[in-house]
Design an enzyme around this catalytic site. Sequence first.
Site, PDB file in Angstrom:
ATOM      1  N   VAL A   1       0.835  -1.206   0.000  1.00 27.00           N
ATOM      2  CA  VAL A   1       0.000   0.000   0.000  1.00 27.00           C
ATOM      3  C   VAL A   1       0.874   1.261   0.000  1.00 27.00           C
ATOM      4  O   VAL A   1       0.412   2.360  -0.295  1.00 27.00           O
ATOM      5  CB  VAL A   1      -0.935   0.003   1.236  1.00 27.00           C
ATOM      6  CG1 VAL A   1      -0.159   0.405   2.491  1.00 27.00           C
ATOM      7  CG2 VAL A   1      -2.113   0.938   1.021  1.00 27.00           C
ATOM      8  N   SER A   2       2.155   1.080   0.343  1.00 29.81           N
ATOM      9  CA  SER A   2       3.047   2.226   0.544  1.00 29.81           C
ATOM     10  C   SER A   2       3.893   2.504  -0.699  1.00 29.81           C
ATOM     11  O   SER A   2       4.737   1.693  -1.078  1.00 29.81           O
ATOM     12  CB  SER A   2       3.954   1.928   1.747  1.00 29.81           C
ATOM     13  OG  SER A   2       5.135   2.699   1.722  1.00 29.81           O
TER      14      SER A   2
END
Lengths: 239, 281
Positions: free
Chosen positions: A14-15
């Site tokens: 997600v990063s």
Amino acid sequence: MASRKVIELFYDVVSPYSWLGFEVLCRYRNVWNIDLKLRPAFLGGVMKGSGNKPPGLIPNKFLYMGTDLSRLAEYFAVPLSFPNDPDETMFRKGSLAAMRFITAVGERYGADEPSVERVSREIWMRVWCRDEDITLPASLSEATLKAGLPAREVEELLQLAASEKIKDKLKSVTQEALDYGAFGFPLIVCHVDGKREMFFGSDRFELMAHCIGDYPGIITQFVYRHIVTFIRGQSSEHP
Amino acid sequence: MYTLQASTCYLHTMERSVLYFIIALEISQGITRQQTTAFQTIMASRKVIELFYDVVSPYSWLGFEVLCRYRNVWNIDLKLRPAFLGGVMKGSGNKPPGLIPNKFLYMGTDLSRLAEYFAVPLSFPNDPDETMFRKGSLAAMRFITAVGERYGADEPSVERVSREIWMRVWCRDEDITLPASLSEATLKAGLPAREVEELLQLAASEKIKDKLKSVTQEALDYGAFGFPLIVCHVDGKREMFFGSDRFELMAHCIGDYPGIITQFVYRHIVTFIRGQSSEHP
């Protein structure tokens, strides 16, 4: 024959900054003579455990991140591109299923096998390049096939990813990150001469090379970047 | 020349002379081209880079020293913009990173490594909470603003006084809130004693309070949420960078590759010299 220095990379798909750090470390893994250990973990758990909040919640930070990431993507030659609805992608849909799946790949093939790297990359390509879903089984299945794993393995991996064993494994790796002092990702832990140097973010590589005593790495990074820029200037295809 | 003669010995003397002439012409044209380019570069306008900073911010000190050092190497026009970090935090709805325990612990390690790496004598105060949050930097930033107003924003005085205040708060753990403290810093910066009283009075004036507010608002208008904020003006466009960890990217964006090599070389010269000498720079 000097032993390679172990470097652990704790990351979550997600990063976006994790993707940059991941690609840089994968590229320089042999140049810097390091033993790169990929540690897929859950950023949501780290935020909760450290009492931190995602940077994107502050409006000026969110605006800056957009500019920062597009410049860094070009600079590091990583095809990173913001999704249409970052709020939905990062906060409402999230990455729990994806990180459990990557953990399952590591469990099945071995944590240090290329499969973990390839599947992680394909999932990043979905969410942070082509703005595609990464929460549904069909999505993770497509990424797995793109990563070159055989189709017959996919169903097993999906089942393994949903097991208690893998849920606990992801929790425990996330806890390890917190025990190292994490408050966000990427978290990079370098083991040098029996000591641990912990770095947060994808903007400490020069300092890291200095700390692990690897000056040739800095020159190589510099040269690599300019070769890439030169080649990109010659070719019209996106790498 | 001997190698040249050896490799051209098969040529007739006349042909060799012509060859030497052509080589000399090529070399001189090459030198002329380089000189022309250098001249054009020097005469080409320097790129303006604004640095918004507050002495309460340790990362700002690192960014400040790096930009001051490379100001001529990178052919930039560095504009120091003293501003108030507290105002930026408030205006952007952000909170200081040190309020998250794991972040605070990391900052300590990060800053000591970066201090050594950048050769800046930065050292954590005994009570960071008191230094950064309870005492703060409002008086100091008003004072630096007054120095800029009095001597000119681009004069060396602003740089020197800023540095001396940083040395107090982020190297020797000394006060920066009292008039006596700011006075000592000013004298250390080489300004005459007779100026100190005027500067202290100017710093307390409405004019200077408003000036600090307006520069702080400029930072917020650029999208600031913390310091250092670095704004590069390139070809009529603005590139904004937060932090002291974007210098390579910044050099790439302003098109200054020699700067990266110089940074690398500089750092290793410093490391070498520090290794030779026992004195703290």
